[in-house]
Write a protein that holds these residues in place. Structure first.
Motif, PDB file in Angstrom:
ATOM      1  N   ASN A  83       0.824  -1.213   0.000  1.00  0.00           N
ATOM      2  CA  ASN A  83       0.000   0.000   0.000  1.00  0.00           C
ATOM      3  C   ASN A  83       0.857   1.261   0.000  1.00  0.00           C
ATOM      4  OD1 ASN A  83      -2.261  -1.583   0.060  1.00  0.00           O
ATOM      5  ND2 ASN A  83      -2.677  -1.298   2.241  1.00  0.00           N
ATOM      6  N   GLU A  84       1.944   1.226   0.764  1.00  0.00           N
ATOM      7  CA  GLU A  84       2.820   2.394   0.827  1.00  0.00           C
ATOM      8  C   GLU A  84       3.509   2.638  -0.507  1.00  0.00           C
ATOM      9  OE1 GLU A  84       4.877   5.707   2.203  1.00  0.00           O
ATOM     10  OE2 GLU A  84       3.068   4.685   2.907  1.00  0.00           O
ATOM     11  N   LYS A  85       3.879   1.575  -1.186  1.00  0.00           N
ATOM     12  CA  LYS A  85       4.516   1.742  -2.505  1.00  0.00           C
ATOM     13  C   LYS A  85       3.544   2.360  -3.496  1.00  0.00           C
ATOM     14  CE  LYS A  85       8.116  -1.797  -2.234  1.00  0.00           C
ATOM     15  NZ  LYS A  85       9.229  -0.860  -2.448  1.00  0.00           N
ATOM     16  N   PHE A  86       2.289   1.947  -3.451  1.00  0.00           N
ATOM     17  CA  PHE A  86       1.295   2.574  -4.320  1.00  0.00           C
ATOM     18  C   PHE A  86       1.122   4.043  -3.946  1.00  0.00           C
ATOM     19  CE2 PHE A  86      -0.013  -1.640  -5.701  1.00  0.00           C
ATOM     20  CZ  PHE A  86      -0.432  -1.403  -7.009  1.00  0.00           C
ATOM     21  N   ARG A  87       1.124   4.338  -2.658  1.00  0.00           N
ATOM     22  CA  ARG A  87       0.978   5.727  -2.234  1.00  0.00           C
ATOM     23  C   ARG A  87       2.129   6.585  -2.719  1.00  0.00           C
ATOM     24  NH1 ARG A  87       2.046   9.580   1.200  1.00  0.00           N
ATOM     25  NH2 ARG A  87       3.915   8.495   1.896  1.00  0.00           N
ATOM     26  N   GLU A  88       3.345   6.009  -2.703  1.00  0.00           N
ATOM     27  CA  GLU A  88       4.525   6.742  -3.149  1.00  0.00           C
ATOM     28  C   GLU A  88       4.686   6.702  -4.670  1.00  0.00           C
ATOM     29  OE1 GLU A  88       6.983   8.512  -1.696  1.00  0.00           O
ATOM     30  OE2 GLU A  88       5.917   8.495   0.214  1.00  0.00           O
ATOM     31  N   ASN A  89       3.793   5.957  -5.351  1.00  0.00           N
ATOM     32  CA  ASN A  89       3.828   5.867  -6.816  1.00  0.00           C
ATOM     33  C   ASN A  89       5.134   5.254  -7.324  1.00  0.00           C
ATOM     34  OD1 ASN A  89       2.644   6.139  -9.334  1.00  0.00           O
ATOM     35  ND2 ASN A  89       3.529   8.167  -9.684  1.00  0.00           N
ATOM     36  N   VAL A  90       5.592   4.200  -6.638  1.00  0.00           N
ATOM     37  CA  VAL A  90       6.758   3.440  -7.096  1.00  0.00           C
ATOM     38  C   VAL A  90       6.295   2.020  -7.407  1.00  0.00           C
ATOM     39  CG1 VAL A  90       8.401   4.825  -5.792  1.00  0.00           C
ATOM     40  CG2 VAL A  90       7.409   2.813  -4.717  1.00  0.00           C
ATOM     41  N   PRO A  91       7.019   1.272  -8.235  1.00  0.00           N
ATOM     42  CA  PRO A  91       6.582  -0.085  -8.602  1.00  0.00           C
ATOM     43  C   PRO A  91       6.348  -0.951  -7.369  1.00  0.00           C
ATOM     44  CG  PRO A  91       8.400   0.615 -10.010  1.00  0.00           C
ATOM     45  CD  PRO A  91       8.262   1.663  -8.942  1.00  0.00           C
ATOM     46  N   ALA A  92       5.142  -1.443  -7.250  1.00  0.00           N
ATOM     47  CA  ALA A  92       4.763  -2.164  -6.033  1.00  0.00           C
ATOM     48  C   ALA A  92       4.981  -3.670  -6.145  1.00  0.00           C
ATOM     49  CB  ALA A  92       3.301  -1.888  -5.695  1.00  0.00           C
ATOM     50  N   TRP A  93       4.872  -4.208  -7.359  1.00  0.00           N
ATOM     51  CA  TRP A  93       4.918  -5.658  -7.511  1.00  0.00           C
ATOM     52  C   TRP A  93       6.285  -6.145  -7.968  1.00  0.00           C
ATOM     53  CZ3 TRP A  93       0.749  -7.114  -5.157  1.00  0.00           C
ATOM     54  CH2 TRP A  93      -0.433  -6.391  -5.285  1.00  0.00           C
ATOM     55  N   ALA A  94       7.257  -5.242  -8.094  1.00  0.00           N
ATOM     56  CA  ALA A  94       8.550  -5.616  -8.676  1.00  0.00           C
ATOM     57  C   ALA A  94       9.239  -6.711  -7.875  1.00  0.00           C
ATOM     58  CB  ALA A  94       9.450  -4.386  -8.785  1.00  0.00           C
ATOM     59  N   CYS A  95       9.262  -6.579  -6.554  1.00  0.00           N
ATOM     60  CA  CYS A  95      10.002  -7.551  -5.755  1.00  0.00           C
ATOM     61  C   CYS A  95       9.334  -8.919  -5.762  1.00  0.00           C
ATOM     62  CB  CYS A  95      10.173  -7.050  -4.327  1.00  0.00           C
ATOM     63  SG  CYS A  95       8.662  -7.112  -3.351  1.00  0.00           S
ATOM     64  N   PHE A  96       8.043  -8.996  -6.061  1.00  0.00           N
ATOM     65  CA  PHE A  96       7.341 -10.282  -6.074  1.00  0.00           C
ATOM     66  C   PHE A  96       7.744 -11.144  -7.267  1.00  0.00           C
ATOM     67  CE2 PHE A  96       4.635  -7.491  -3.564  1.00  0.00           C
ATOM     68  CZ  PHE A  96       4.364  -8.281  -2.456  1.00  0.00           C
ATOM     69  N   HIS A  97       8.383 -10.521  -8.253  1.00  0.00           N
ATOM     70  CA  HIS A  97       8.844 -11.296  -9.414  1.00  0.00           C
ATOM     71  C   HIS A  97       9.984 -12.232  -9.037  1.00  0.00           C
ATOM     72  CE1 HIS A  97       7.226  -7.732 -11.987  1.00  0.00           C
ATOM     73  NE2 HIS A  97       6.273  -8.549 -11.613  1.00  0.00           N
ATOM     74  N   GLU A  98      10.665 -11.911  -7.941  1.00  0.00           N
ATOM     75  CA  GLU A  98      11.792 -12.751  -7.527  1.00  0.00           C
ATOM     76  C   GLU A  98      11.325 -14.150  -7.104  1.00  0.00           C
ATOM     77  OE1 GLU A  98      14.856 -11.815  -7.897  1.00  0.00           O
ATOM     78  OE2 GLU A  98      14.215  -9.868  -8.656  1.00  0.00           O
ATOM     79  N   ARG A  99      10.148 -14.232  -6.498  1.00  0.00           N
ATOM     80  CA  ARG A  99       9.594 -15.529  -6.091  1.00  0.00           C
ATOM     81  C   ARG A  99       8.152 -15.616  -6.613  1.00  0.00           C
ATOM     82  NH1 ARG A  99       9.449 -15.994  -0.098  1.00  0.00           N
ATOM     83  NH2 ARG A  99       9.469 -18.254  -0.420  1.00  0.00           N
ATOM     84  N   GLU A 100       8.042 -15.505  -7.901  1.00  0.00           N
ATOM     85  CA  GLU A 100       6.722 -15.423  -8.518  1.00  0.00           C
ATOM     86  C   GLU A 100       5.891 -16.676  -8.258  1.00  0.00           C
ATOM     87  OE1 GLU A 100       5.149 -14.240 -12.940  1.00  0.00           O
ATOM     88  OE2 GLU A 100       6.893 -13.239 -12.122  1.00  0.00           O
ATOM     89  N   ASP A 101       6.550 -17.815  -8.115  1.00  0.00           N
ATOM     90  CA  ASP A 101       5.819 -19.058  -7.891  1.00  0.00           C
ATOM     91  C   ASP A 101       5.146 -19.077  -6.512  1.00  0.00           C
ATOM     92  OD1 ASP A 101       8.482 -19.020  -6.933  1.00  0.00           O
ATOM     93  OD2 ASP A 101       8.373 -21.164  -6.500  1.00  0.00           O
TER      94      ASP A 101
END
Length: 1396
Positions: A83-101
């Motif tokens: 939520n904070e990343k969305f508030r700051e308008n920075v990529p929020a889902w980027a780190c989830f690509h590291e363990r996408e499974d």
């Protein structure tokens, strides 16, 4: 531990425990501890921000997440970080690509939090954070890993939760869904047999949303407490007002936002709307205590918006918008069905059943009629007969609920067109200071707003326009509000002795009103309930105004927008503390604000000033008389009618139009909002015809690649590439994955091919180069949008041809391209020439403008009968593009530049409408003199050159006939000398630079003769084009003809297109192709309007090509209000949205601006961005920067005089240490001989820009050894520009600030060609997750500025990779001493050798 603000020491204590997250050590108790102590407290916003910046999510929460063992606190911590990343308008889902499974398990864990199986229940605050996370998930449908699980929550199985009556109703309306429903039931039955008896309604995806609705209704019921809370501010002293629980209120507001988001996108709306209607959420919300509470204003606005989307005029399943006729038919059918039911089942209401529809669908009549029913009869009607709601719903015991539900279901609603036409275009005082609609600049994102959002998809084109209309209107309102606030502070209104308001101050943009009267109220048009026009006269004086200010007031012209203000200062003087509690209007006594548009301006004698109609001849003009001025204005007729209605009903106790006492104007460039709003409103009142190939993509649906030229029905099979290819080898290199075959015009193999070429392109591949999908990972896709298959190589057939001789004179020869286009640029050119949508991503320095110019050049030659419209965001970009077009083989008479920036073009010719008209008239005279000379040589009477018409007869009777006779004679005899002997125009062409005919070769001489004839043909063709300018007598008619008929390439800014749309339609302006540069910097609506500047014919759109060129990795459109940026996503361009949707694009992949080493600072943001040969071969790129060890360097700047960043005014950030350091380095560079125009100083904040300018003014401006740099400006303002050397100040020392937006970083790093020096606080920026790739490179070098003090002058011959005798500068003070030493040495030398 303090619960006010997490200190750096406390943060470091935590960070040390998660720094080595790659190890097997993981302490789940640490997560719980941080959550309880730092995140789940009332004052947690600052702590959340600090933890998010410190990479808590990336380095600890996500890498160690296990769905089976993770605690509730662990999941909620991840939710808070996202939520904070969305508030700051920075990529929020980027780190989830590291363990996408792991993500599906994480999302299921999130959903399971609503299972009541957790160790503890969530608090209201936690539920709100959870809800906000779901809102963000549904706003991220472009990300596949998010899209797949969330769409399951809003799919067809959701209808298991509907009441039986609602299910039957939905299948009656959408019978095509019955087959899907039956298949679903069969599949669920099979699953039940395999896994045992399972209640389908208990499935997580089926009950998730219904459970949320029930939770919302429960919280809504308890949001207002019955007892009085003395701590709350109440309306009216002594009144007992129920207290509102803030957390519950915020949850309800967020839930309304959540439902609005679901209903405003088709994929989520399809099955959710029925559930929302079945649960009667809107009606229940309206009957709630929160809705009626004084503090429930935002909730009321959100529910109204929710109702709008719930009843939106669209077929939920097909996405087809209902026409006004369909809406009327559907409404009448519903009312008729109600009447049939009443006639059969409710004897008490048979009179209503026999009434006409216009009587029944009125709220008051319907309410009055159903009041005759008892509670049981009403429940029976609503639940059993009409089946509007389930009888099991506990709300059905409330009579007020049943009545409201029945009335709401069958009353006539205002249509979309009626609602948009009922809105005033000018904002009034109520809208301006409504914080729910126009928030202050310090909007934090803590709560929702009553604003529409621009996300991925829209319901219909009218929905698209309406959202943009509202946002553009409110963004303009915010800017107007700020201007009014500034004027009120300056005017110094006070209470006068006579009780009237007196203005003791002065403002440049305001003037007291001396008189005001309404002179005419025109009768309403048929079918309307508002005046056709309201005309008024406003009197003011220019007495006491300075010359320039007086001139500005006297320069008011037609269509300028003014504002009429009523300021009534209270008689009592309030203290500072009392004033601080009041709103801005209350502080200054502002009562009313009304907008108006200038019609005429008169001087003291009544003489018309600034006439643009031609009523006053130029020779009759005289300076304005006296100081009194009267401006005739047109008031907003909608607002006038609203005011009259309010006065009649008693809502207004004064006549607004008798109270105005202050007139305000605005800068012309900032005051064009009304024309743009009118353009949007006009579009909403039209039957929009968008090209079929673009319609679905524009709304965000269908196959993203469907508009690519490979998928278009009629692509160009053969393209004349003119001068695109410099030689045959260049053509081969441009199609690396294809077999290139050169053939002659007869089809034989061509062993010595030379350009130009006609090329036959295969449809299955675009030059063998891949285009990129705009999806998350930017995966390569083939030109048809599918995965690139391993197939046999395609064949490209190139036919060389010899262009015809254009004529014997040097000016006849076409201008040639000298740019060696890369294969990807050629790919972009091919796509741009072909029909359909072309998306070109141009990273910094990759030749976007050259590519665009080549597309325009080829379109002109391949499609000579088509017209092209060029749109850019800025005048500078438009001029850059236009200047390059003028250097190509496109006749100047076909070029037209509209708008205010034309005078800045670096050319001797004027390409404005007036300039082109004058050029055509001058050209006409020149051509007629040539015709006269030709007539003399042919012994023809000289009156052949009297007019264009007589010249046309002369061409037919004397020129063409002689040519045909000559060709016939030559056909009989092909002797070498026959051409020279018989050529009829030898005397006319006796002034050619070289002899025309040799007399030794028939072929060569005939080709020369044909060239001469082409010269004559072109000359008479131009005369024919001048004929209209001869017939049309007025300048306006000539200019309009030029724009509507003659010009083949018309260029303007997006703002000009929006302002002048009505004029273009009136002139029947037509165009076939649209090329838009800087499209990633243009607002959605300002991109859309240029697509519709022409009337459609036969129900079809004429537009054949749409070419969007931009870079979504650089800065977006400018939106001043943060709320419209962060909440409504108004700064999202159409280009960026297309990329998010997965529309394939071509990314230019070679930059030719910066040293390769500097380019590495930003090329990580682009896939495969390489370097052009010029930056690898040009000597300037191989030599070091004199006096500096490195070509780029980060310079760490510590506190100066005990301070780092300061904030003298809110959001006006400054850093004196960095400012002094930057200016010192600039002075050092100037002393070494660096030209001032080659140095630009950039910063990330306006406050620092002003500070640096002040330092330069103090230290450099008056010294010729220093002077001023080329520019001192912000990074945002410098986008699209470049310079050899950039000095960059990042300012912040406490938090990273808006540089966390990687797009701003890319712009900042990509402005320099040869040298980049970044001044900042190392400890702050080195740990910012989003900026790591750049700062890792910067920090590989020393952070103390490294100088080479024994290099006295620029340039140097030292290679760039040699750092020389590096001397580290230990801070600002030492740099100041170095500059002083160099300065003294320089002045000493100049003294010894005085400059003569």
């Amino acid at each position: 531990m303090s619960h006010v603000k997490m200190t750096l020491e406390e943060l470091e204590k935590y960070r040390e425990r998660w720094q080595s997250w790659n190890s097997k050590d993981f302490d789940p108790n640490l997560v719980v501890e941080i959550y309880k102590n730092e995140l789940n407290v009332a004052t947690s916003s600052q702590r959340v921000r600090v933890l998010e910046i410190s990479q808590y999510l990336e380095n600890y929460l996500w890498p160690r997440f296990n769905a089976e063992t993770a605690s509730l606190e662990h999941v909620l911590s991840i939710i808070l970080m996202v939520n904070e990343k969305f508030r700051e308008n920075v990529p929020a889902w980027a780190c989830f690509h590291e363990r996408e499974d792991v993500f599906p398990a994480f999302f299921n864990r999130v959903l399971s939090l609503k299972d009541d199986k957790e160790a503890r229940a969530m608090s209201i605050r936690e539920k709100t954070n959870y809800l906000l996370f779901m809102i963000h998930c549904f706003q991220s449908l472009e990300d596949e890993k998010v899209r797949i699980p969330v769409l399951k929550l809003v799919s067809l199985p959701l209808w298991h939760s509907l009441s039986p009556g609602r299910v039957r109703m939905e299948f009656c309306q959408h019978p095509q869904l019955l087959d899907h429903w039956r298949k679903l039931l069969k599949r669920e039955a099979r699953e039940g047999k395999r896994g045992g008896a399972i209640n389908v309604k208990e499935k997580l995806e089926v009950r998730f949303l219904p459970n949320l609705l029930e939770e919302f209704l429960d919280i809504l019921q308890s949001s207002v407490r019955s007892e009085t809370d003395e701590d709350h501010d109440m309306e009216g002293e002594g009144e007992s007002t129920p207290a509102v629980d803030f957390d519950s209120q915020l949850f309800c507001e967020r839930f309304a936002e959540f439902l609005i988001d679901l209903l405003s996108q088709l994929p989520t709306r399809r099955f959710v709307r029925a559930l929302v209607e079945d649960r009667a959420i809107v009606v229940k919300s309206r009957l709630s205590a929160l809705y009626a509470h004084p503090r429930g204003a935002l909730f009321r606005q959100l529910i109204d918006l929710l109702e709008f989307y719930q009843t939106y005029e669209i077929n939920d399943q097909t996405g087809t918008q209902f026409s006004p006729e369909d809406v009327e038919l559907n409404h009448s059918s519903r009312v008729h069905a109600l009447q049939l039911r009443l006639f059969k089942s409710v004897p008490k209401l048979q009179s209503l059943a026999l009434s006409n529809v216009g009587f029944v669908d009125k709220r008051n009549q319907l309410s009055k009629a159903i009041s005759l029913l008892s509670a049981e009869e009403l429940k029976d009607l609503v639940c059993r007969n009409l089946q509007l709601v389930s009888s099991e719903d506990p709300w059905t015991d409330r009579v007020d609920f049943l009545k409201e539900l029945l009335v709401t279901s069958f009353e006539r609603r205002q249509s979309q067109r009626e609602s948009i036409n009922a809105l005033p275009l000018y904002p009034n005082e109520k809208v301006m200071w409504d914080e729910n609609l126009v928030p202050s600049i310090n909007y934090t994102g803590a709560g929702p707003l009553a604003l529409p959002k621009l996300n991925l998809q829209f319901l219909t084109l009218h929905d698209y326009l309406l959202r943009n209309f509202n946002l553009f209107r409110l963004e303009s309102t915010y800017e107007i509000r700020e201007d009014i606030h500034d004027v009120l502070k300056r005017m110094g209104a006070r209470y006068g002795d006579d009780g009237e308001t007196v203005f003791s101050g002065w403002a440049k943009m305001a003037n007291p009103i001396k008189s005001f009267k309404i002179t005419e109220v025109k009768a309403a048009k048929i079918g309307e309930n508002k005046p056709a026009a309201v005309i008024a006269e406003v009197g003011f004086t220019t007495k006491g105004l300075r010359g320039d200010n007086r001139s500005e007031w006297d320069a008011l012209k037609e269509h300028d927008v003014l504002f009429l203000l009523t300021v009534r200062v209270p008689s009592s003087i309030l203290g500072k503390e009392e004033l601080a509690k009041l709103s801005i209007p209350e502080q200054f006594g502002l009562q009313f604000v009304r907008g108006c548009e200038v019609i005429e301006l008169h001087d003291e004698e009544g003489t018309l000033m600034n006439d643009f109609t031609g009523r006053i001849k130029r020779e009759d003009w005289k300076p304005p008389a006296g100081e009194a001025r009267t401006v005739v204005v047109s008031l907003d007729n909608v607002q006038y009618q609203l005011d009259m209605n309010a006065a009649a009903s008693g809502d207004l106790d004064t006549n607004v139009y008798e109270t105005f006492n202050l007139l305000m104007r605005r800068k012309p460039k900032e005051n064009n909002f009304k024309a743009i709003l009118e353009s949007i409103r006009d579009l909403m009142n039209e039957d929009l015809i968008v090209p079929t190939w673009l319609h679905d993509i524009l709304l965000g649906y269908g196959n993203p690649a469907s508009a690519q030229w490979k998928n278009m029905p009629d692509p160009l099979e053969l393209v004349d590439f003119k001068d695109t290819f410099l030689d045959a080898q260049h053509l081969r290199e441009s199609f690396p994955s294809c077999d290139v075959q050169f053939v002659t015009q007869d089809g034989d193999e061509d062993l010595t091919p030379k350009p130009p070429f006609h090329v036959i392109l295969p449809k299955s591949t675009s030059g063998g180069n891949k285009v990129k999908s705009g999806k998350r990972k930017g995966a390569d896709v083939s030109a048809d949008g599918a995965a690139d298959p391993t197939s046999e190589r395609q064949k490209v057939v190139a036919k060389a041809y010899v262009p015809p001789d254009p004529g014997p004179y040097p000016q006849d020869q076409p201008k040639q391209n000298t740019v060696k286009f890369t294969p990807v640029q050629v790919d972009a050119v091919i796509s741009g020439v072909q029909p359909g949508l072309t998306m070109i991503v141009g990273p910094p320095g990759t030749g976007k403008t050259d590519t665009a110019v080549q597309i325009l050049h080829l379109l002109y030659h391949n499609c000579p009968m088509q017209r092209t419209l060029i749109i850019t965001h800025s005048n500078q970009a438009l001029n850059d593009l236009f200047e390059k077009i003028m250097q190509r083989d496109v006749p100047a008479r076909y070029l037209l530049r509209l708008g205010q920036g034309e005078q800045e073009l670096d050319t001797d010719h004027s390409f404005s409408r007036q300039g082109r008209v004058n050029a055509m008239l001058k050209r006409r005279l020149d051509l007629l003199s040539e015709v006269e000379r030709l007539a003399k040589t042919l012994k023809v009477p000289e009156d052949a050159a009297y007019t264009c018409e007589t010249a046309a007869y002369f061409w037919l009777l004397h020129v063409l006939s002689r040519w045909e006779e000559f060709m016939a004679g030559c056909a009989e005899s092909r002797d070498p000398g026959v051409v020279k002997e018989r050529f009829p125009f030898k005397e006319y062409f006796n002034d050619t630079p070289r002899p025309l005919f040799s007399g030794t070769s028939y072929v060569r001489d005939m080709e020369a003769a044909k060239g001469c004839f082409r010269h004559l043909k072109t000359m008479f063709q131009e005369l024919e084009e001048c004929r209209a300018f001869e017939l049309l007598k007025s300048t306006a008619d000539r200019a309009n003809y030029l724009m509507a008929k003659q010009a083949k390439i018309v260029a303007m800014t997006c703002t000009h297109a929006a302002l002048k749309r009505r004029d273009f339609l009136d002139l029947n302006f037509k165009y076939d192709n649209l090329l838009m540069e800087e499209s990633a910097q243009i607002l959605e609506i300002e991109t859309f309007i240029p697509m519709l500047l022409q009337r459609h014919t036969d129900g079809r759109a004429r537009l054949k090509r749409c070419i969007l060129i931009g870079d979504h990795h650089q800065l977006p459109p400018v939106v001043k209000n943060l709320a419209f940026q962060k909440y409504s996503h108004m700064d999202q361009s159409l280009f960026t949205r297309f990329v998010r949707l997965g529309v394939p694009y071509i990314q230019l992949n070679s930059q030719g601006r910066a040293r390769p080493s500097i380019a590495k600072l930003y090329n990580w943001r682009y896939k495969e961005l390489g370097d052009l040969p010029n930056v690898l071969q040009d000597p300037a790129y191989h030599l070091a920067n004199a006096g500096f060890s490195y070509e780029y360097q980060l310079v760490n700047v510590e506190d100066y005089e005990g301070f780092g960043e300061t904030e003298p005014v809110q959001y006006f950030y400054q850093n004196l240490g960095e400012a002094e350091y930057v200016v010192s380095v600039f002075m050092y560079m100037r002393l070494l001989g660096y030209p001032a125009e080659k140095i630009s100083i950039l910063t990330t904040y306006n406050g620092q820009k002003q500070l640096i300018r002040d330092v330069i003014a103090r230290k450099c401006s008056n010294n010729p050894l220093f002077g001023r740099p080329s520019k001192v400006t912000t990074v945002d303002k410098f986008q699209g520009q470049q310079n050899d050397f950039i000095l960059l100040s990042l300012v912040r020392t406490k938090v990273v600030g808006h540089l966390r937006d990687v797009r701003r970083l890319v712009v900042a790093m990509s402005r320099a060609r040869l040298g980049l020096y970044v001044f900042c606080r190392r400890s702050l920026f080195e740990n910012c997750y989003e900026l790591l790739p750049t700062f890792r490179l910067l920090l590989q070098r020393p952070v103390d500025l490294s100088l080479v003090l024994d290099e006295p002058t620029q340039p140097t011959q030292r290679p760039v990779h040699q750092i020389g005798g590096a001397y580290p500068v230990r801070g600002l003070q030492e740099m100041v001493h170095i500059v002083q030493d160099v300065y003294h040495r320089k002045t000493a030398v100049m003294g010894a050798y005085p400059i003569g």
